[in-house]
Write a protein that holds these residues in place. Structure first.
Motif, PDB file in Angstrom:
ATOM      1  N   ASP A   1       1.024  -1.289   0.055  1.00 19.71           N
ATOM      2  CA  ASP A   1       0.053   0.045   0.005  1.00 19.71           C
ATOM      3  C   ASP A   1       0.993   1.167  -0.053  1.00 19.71           C
ATOM      4  O   ASP A   1       1.570   1.605   1.025  1.00 19.71           O
TER       5      ASP A   1
ATOM      6  N   ARG B   1       0.359   4.218  -0.308  1.00 18.53           N
ATOM      7  CA  ARG B   1      -0.035   5.520   0.495  1.00 18.53           C
ATOM      8  C   ARG B   1       0.419   5.327   1.956  1.00 18.53           C
ATOM      9  O   ARG B   1       0.719   6.226   2.820  1.00 18.53           O
ATOM     10  N   ALA B   2       0.554   4.239   2.559  1.00 22.52           N
ATOM     11  CA  ALA B   2       1.027   4.000   3.742  1.00 22.52           C
ATOM     12  C   ALA B   2       2.486   3.935   3.745  1.00 22.52           C
ATOM     13  O   ALA B   2       3.115   4.475   5.009  1.00 22.52           O
ATOM     14  N   ALA B   3       3.423   3.507   2.862  1.00 19.82           N
ATOM     15  CA  ALA B   3       4.803   3.592   2.841  1.00 19.82           C
ATOM     16  C   ALA B   3       5.220   4.872   2.544  1.00 19.82           C
ATOM     17  O   ALA B   3       6.315   5.328   3.311  1.00 19.82           O
TER      18      ALA B   3
ATOM     19  N   MET C   1       5.769   7.645   6.000  1.00 17.33           N
ATOM     20  CA  MET C   1       5.254   7.018   7.139  1.00 17.33           C
ATOM     21  C   MET C   1       6.242   7.041   8.537  1.00 17.33           C
ATOM     22  O   MET C   1       5.884   7.156   9.582  1.00 17.33           O
ATOM     23  N   ASP C   2       7.424   7.347   8.037  1.00 22.52           N
ATOM     24  CA  ASP C   2       8.581   7.410   9.135  1.00 22.52           C
ATOM     25  C   ASP C   2       8.945   8.950   9.102  1.00 22.52           C
ATOM     26  O   ASP C   2       9.912   9.114   9.589  1.00 22.52           O
ATOM     27  N   ARG C   3       8.198   9.930   8.587  1.00 28.43           N
ATOM     28  CA  ARG C   3       8.552  11.156   8.599  1.00 28.43           C
ATOM     29  C   ARG C   3       9.078  11.823  10.184  1.00 28.43           C
ATOM     30  O   ARG C   3       7.954  11.269  10.838  1.00 28.43           O
TER      31      ARG C   3
END
Length: 79
Positions: free
Chosen positions: A45, A47-49, A52-54
């Motif tokens: 997905d 959108r999730a990747a 996500m670690d910002r």
């Protein structure tokens, strides 16, 4: 320990019958199935990747500064 490599193709019903070589001893043994064909990666997905670690990684202000001498020697393989 002895080993026997027996190539197989896993059929749709996932049932496999083995006949081991006659020179293998009788008694307890284990069967290990090693998949040799490349596996298809599960779809991600995106959108999730993305992002996500910002904020989880911080880069020091002296990122481009030389390494300490002991650490540089370790990277160079010196002791």
């Amino acid at each position: 320990m002895q080993a026997a490599k027996i190539p197989i193709v896993i059929p749709a019903d996932r049932r496999v019958e083995l006949q081991v070589p006659a020179d293998l001893p009788e008694g307890p043994a284990e069967v290990i199935v090693l998949i040799t064909a490349p596996q298809k990666a599960a779809p991600r997905d995106k959108r999730a990747a993305l992002g996500m670690d910002r904020g989880a990684v911080q880069i020091a202000d002296d990122f481009d500064a030389p390494l300490p001498e002991d650490l540089q020697r370790a990277f160079d393989g010196e002791t």
